[in-house]
Design a protein around this motif. Structure first.
Motif, mmCIF file in Angstrom:
data_model
loop_
_atom_site.group_PDB
_atom_site.id
_atom_site.type_symbol
_atom_site.label_atom_id
_atom_site.label_comp_id
_atom_site.label_asym_id
_atom_site.label_seq_id
_atom_site.Cartn_x
_atom_site.Cartn_y
_atom_site.Cartn_z
ATOM 1 N N LEU A 186 6.167 5.011 4.567
ATOM 2 C CA LEU A 186 6.840 4.756 5.846
ATOM 3 C C LEU A 186 8.224 4.149 5.626
ATOM 4 O O LEU A 186 9.188 4.523 6.313
ATOM 5 C CB LEU A 186 5.987 3.856 6.730
ATOM 6 C CG LEU A 186 4.709 4.494 7.270
ATOM 7 C CD1 LEU A 186 3.881 3.465 8.033
ATOM 8 C CD2 LEU A 186 5.026 5.689 8.144
ATOM 9 N N SER A 216 -4.973 5.133 2.175
ATOM 10 C CA SER A 216 -5.533 5.109 3.530
ATOM 11 C C SER A 216 -7.003 5.510 3.554
ATOM 12 O O SER A 216 -7.719 5.163 4.479
ATOM 13 C CB SER A 216 -4.741 6.054 4.435
ATOM 14 O OG SER A 216 -4.909 7.393 4.023
ATOM 15 N N ARG A 239 0.855 -1.186 0.000
ATOM 16 C CA ARG A 239 0.000 0.000 0.000
ATOM 17 C C ARG A 239 0.889 1.233 0.000
ATOM 18 O O ARG A 239 2.052 1.181 0.367
ATOM 19 C CB ARG A 239 -0.893 -0.009 1.227
ATOM 20 C CG ARG A 239 -1.885 -1.157 1.231
ATOM 21 C CD ARG A 239 -2.615 -1.242 2.541
ATOM 22 N NE ARG A 239 -2.909 0.084 3.070
ATOM 23 C CZ ARG A 239 -4.081 0.461 3.533
ATOM 24 N NH1 ARG A 239 -5.052 -0.389 3.562
ATOM 25 N NH2 ARG A 239 -4.267 1.671 3.997
ATOM 26 N N TYR A 240 0.336 2.365 -0.394
ATOM 27 C CA TYR A 240 1.100 3.608 -0.445
ATOM 28 C C TYR A 240 1.629 3.988 0.930
ATOM 29 O O TYR A 240 2.746 4.488 1.059
ATOM 30 C CB TYR A 240 0.252 4.747 -1.008
ATOM 31 C CG TYR A 240 -0.168 4.548 -2.450
ATOM 32 C CD1 TYR A 240 0.759 4.211 -3.424
ATOM 33 C CD2 TYR A 240 -1.487 4.695 -2.835
ATOM 34 C CE1 TYR A 240 0.388 4.022 -4.734
ATOM 35 C CE2 TYR A 240 -1.879 4.517 -4.149
ATOM 36 C CZ TYR A 240 -0.931 4.184 -5.100
ATOM 37 O OH TYR A 240 -1.308 4.000 -6.397
ATOM 38 N N VAL A 241 0.846 3.766 1.973
ATOM 39 C CA VAL A 241 1.268 4.118 3.335
ATOM 40 C C VAL A 241 2.524 3.344 3.709
ATOM 41 O O VAL A 241 3.476 3.910 4.258
ATOM 42 C CB VAL A 241 0.137 3.850 4.347
ATOM 43 C CG1 VAL A 241 0.622 4.055 5.767
ATOM 44 C CG2 VAL A 241 -1.066 4.713 4.057
ATOM 45 N N GLU A 242 2.551 2.065 3.406
ATOM 46 C CA GLU A 242 3.711 1.241 3.729
ATOM 47 C C GLU A 242 4.940 1.709 2.963
ATOM 48 O O GLU A 242 6.045 1.751 3.508
ATOM 49 C CB GLU A 242 3.416 -0.220 3.418
ATOM 50 C CG GLU A 242 2.334 -0.801 4.296
ATOM 51 C CD GLU A 242 1.723 -2.054 3.720
ATOM 52 O OE1 GLU A 242 2.016 -2.400 2.545
ATOM 53 O OE2 GLU A 242 0.926 -2.688 4.427
ATOM 54 N N GLU A 247 -1.154 10.406 1.825
ATOM 55 C CA GLU A 247 0.155 9.766 1.718
ATOM 56 C C GLU A 247 1.093 10.525 0.778
ATOM 57 O O GLU A 247 2.310 10.461 0.931
ATOM 58 C CB GLU A 247 0.036 8.330 1.200
ATOM 59 C CG GLU A 247 -0.690 7.395 2.119
ATOM 60 C CD GLU A 247 -2.150 7.258 1.779
ATOM 61 O OE1 GLU A 247 -2.924 8.119 2.248
ATOM 62 O OE2 GLU A 247 -2.534 6.318 1.086
#
Length: 95
Positions: free
Chosen positions: A9, A63, A3-6, A73
């Motif tokens: 991060l 998200s 995912r973009y969030v991962e 993100e």
């Protein structure tokens, strides 16, 4: 699939490791100004590009928090660039 969030991060982890390893002390006032400008530009242009249907985000990979039409993100890239580039610049200048 990631995912973009991962991804953001993970990218931030790399940025922080490089910044700390460089031993560079960033000046906070210019950094805050730069981050503010980068966030503003990212919000404006990401929303324009999404509105023009230049690209689309897969709903399952974001998200769900949006600023206009762009996922939150996307701000991670702008903030990471604002931290990483001055850190690298100062680090290379010291070498």
């Amino acid at each position: 699939m990631m995912r973009y969030v991962e991804f953001v991060l993970g990218m931030w982890l790399v940025v922080l490791v490089i910044w700390r390893a460089s031993g560079v002390k960033l000046r906070w006032r210019p950094l805050h100004i730069t981050v503010g400008v980068m966030i503003l530009l990212t919000v404006v242009f990401d929303n324009a590009l999404v509105a023009m249907d230049t690209f689309r985000y897969v709903p399952e990979h974001i998200s769900g928090w949006l600023i206009g039409r762009a996922p939150i993100e996307d701000l991670g890239y702008a903030v990471a660039a604002a931290v990483l580039l001055p850190a690298l610049w100062e680090w290379w200048r010291k070498c």
